[in-house]
Design a protein around this motif. Structure first.
Motif, PDB file in Angstrom:
ATOM      1  N   LEU A 104      40.462  24.289  65.288  1.00  0.00           N
ATOM      2  CA  LEU A 104      40.607  24.779  66.664  1.00  0.00           C
ATOM      3  C   LEU A 104      40.091  26.215  66.777  1.00  0.00           C
ATOM      4  N   GLN A 105      40.481  27.039  65.805  1.00  0.00           N
ATOM      5  CA  GLN A 105      40.055  28.443  65.847  1.00  0.00           C
ATOM      6  C   GLN A 105      38.530  28.552  65.849  1.00  0.00           C
ATOM      7  N   LEU A 151      37.195  27.481  69.213  1.00  0.00           N
ATOM      8  CA  LEU A 151      37.441  28.424  70.308  1.00  0.00           C
ATOM      9  C   LEU A 151      36.587  29.683  70.184  1.00  0.00           C
ATOM     10  N   VAL A 205      39.655  27.205  81.054  1.00  0.00           N
ATOM     11  CA  VAL A 205      40.263  26.940  79.747  1.00  0.00           C
ATOM     12  C   VAL A 205      41.641  26.319  79.974  1.00  0.00           C
ATOM     13  N   ILE A 221      45.226  25.547  78.328  1.00  0.00           N
ATOM     14  CA  ILE A 221      46.095  26.021  77.245  1.00  0.00           C
ATOM     15  C   ILE A 221      47.393  25.216  77.263  1.00  0.00           C
ATOM     16  N   ALA A 231      41.942  24.050  74.860  1.00  0.00           N
ATOM     17  CA  ALA A 231      42.480  24.860  73.757  1.00  0.00           C
ATOM     18  C   ALA A 231      43.903  24.429  73.408  1.00  0.00           C
ATOM     19  N   ALA A 259      45.779  31.155  71.092  1.00  0.00           N
ATOM     20  CA  ALA A 259      44.639  30.313  71.502  1.00  0.00           C
ATOM     21  C   ALA A 259      43.963  30.913  72.740  1.00  0.00           C
ATOM     22  N   TRP A 260      44.790  31.378  73.661  1.00  0.00           N
ATOM     23  CA  TRP A 260      44.275  32.035  74.878  1.00  0.00           C
ATOM     24  C   TRP A 260      43.455  33.264  74.524  1.00  0.00           C
ATOM     25  N   VAL A 297      40.030  32.551  73.049  1.00  0.00           N
ATOM     26  CA  VAL A 297      39.026  32.165  74.046  1.00  0.00           C
ATOM     27  C   VAL A 297      38.582  33.355  74.886  1.00  0.00           C
TER      28      VAL A 297
END
Lengths: 317, 57
Positions: free
Chosen positions: A36-37, A40, A49, A51, A76, A89-90, A93
């Motif tokens: 995921l990282q 993103l 996006v 979340i 995400a 995660a936010w 991005v």
């Protein structure tokens, strides 16, 4: 064993420990939060996006949303993620880009006003995401004191600690396989055993009702990472939408209760402070085929939901 | 039972001399690797104390 041999043994063990850490770092480089990282941080142009935790990971269909909205979106969502992880995660991005115009934050029930504290020592598996990112994004959510912060900064450099969830997952998978020998196969989907998903929701209507009333009466605020995320979105001029995600029709009785209705009014009031629009999608999906288990949307359900979400966001502007 | 205790004591470093019937003499080098193996095993199985292991396939 004499002192000299003991010291030599210790050095060998230290070397072994170091090698073990290198091996884990390399061997578990493709776990869900690592992938995921990387995804993103990949600078693909995007306007929207999404979340959230697994309800967004499974429920936000990028292709369906993009088709309906004519925009480009990123999902995400991260399964089982706590709010600090969703905030990371936010940040992954939005930290170094300016093209994001809208954020969709997916949640369900009373999650965003859950007062249960988080602690970095409990972060593992998917929740290990903050260990891989800038620690300043997560340190205030997981650490209780300055000393705690120092240990956190050291521990996040030790793969045997940060990747322990990856190891445990392999052991747990083996344990479940061995425990299931001779029994009918348990039904699973991408998030594990289908029966486990029921544990995510409150099953007692009285408790659910009481909880809603209690949150409203005591005016429980949004959890810090969510409040911070929405504030940042407002400062950056990003339109924010909080979505109460669809849940199966057999939970309708929960959402017809006065406690829940009062909670939604209260939540809308909380969100208005950051100009966030609330989209109530809890009852959007009726069909059994729209769900993969007791909480998560299926691929069919996600496509239907994402199309309707795009329309609702247009109307809510 | 006594034999098992003696073997465990030798492997745990309580005594330096291998008990009767123990198949080998463990050197300081082997003890180093043995400690590493124990660390790895502890790291792998201590997750059982966690209430719910989430698996995302």
């Amino acid at each position: 064993m004499n002192i000299r041999n003991l010291a030599a043994t210790f050095v060998i063990a230290l070397f072994g420990f170091f090698t073990l850490n290198l091996g884990l770092d390399y061997g578990l480089r493709n776990t869900v939060p690592h992938v995921l990282q990387r995804r993103l941080l990949n600078r693909v142009t995007a306007d929207v996006v999404a979340i959230g935790n697994s309800v967004i990971a499974s429920g936000f269909d990028v292709a369906a949303f993009d088709r309906a909205s004519g925009m480009h979106s990123i999902n995400a969502g991260l399964g089982a993620a706590e709010f600090a992880q969703q905030y990371v995660a936010w940040k992954l991005v939005t930290n170094e880009r300016t093209d994001i115009k809208q954020v969709v934050f997916g949640t369900f029930d009373y999650s965003v006003t859950n007062t249960k504290p988080t602690k970095w020592t409990t972060w593992h598996s998917n929740n290990a995401l903050p260990f891989y990112a800038d620690p300043s994004w997560s340190i205030r959510y997981g650490c209780a004191s300055r000393a705690d912060e120092v240990v956190y900064l050291l521990a996040r450099r030790v793969p045997l600690f940060t990747e322990r969830g990856g190891l445990w997952t392999k052991v747990e998978t083996l344990r479940r396989y061995l425990g299931g020998v001779g029994f009918p196969a348990a039904q699973i989907n991408r998030f594990g055993r289908i029966s486990d998903s029921k544990l995510l929701l409150e099953q007692n209507t009285e408790v659910f009702e009481r909880l809603g009333r209690s949150i409203v009466e005591t005016r429980v605020p949004l959890v810090d990472p969510v409040a911070d995320l929405l504030k940042e979105a407002q400062q950056k001029g990003i339109a924010s939408f909080m979505v109460l995600m669809p849940l199966p029709a057999d939970r309708r009785s929960f959402y017809a209760m006065p406690g829940w209705k009062a909670y939604v009014v209260y939540l809308r009031e909380l969100l208005s402070q950051t100009g966030t629009r609330l989209i109530e999608a809890t009852e959007w999906s009726d069909s059994r085929e729209d769900f993969a288990d007791f909480v998560h949307l299926s691929e069919i359900g996600a496509a239907k939901f994402s199309t309707r979400l795009s329309e609702a966001m247009q109307c809510a502007k | 039972m006594t034999t098992i205790i003696q073997w465990c004591e030798y492997l745990g470093g309580v005594t330096d001399t291998p008990p009767r019937g123990f198949p080998m003499h463990i050197t300081w080098l082997l003890f180093g690797f043995w400690w590493t193996l124990l660390t790895a095993l502890i790291a792998m199985f201590c997750g059982q104390s966690s209430k719910f292991i989430y698996i995302d396939f």
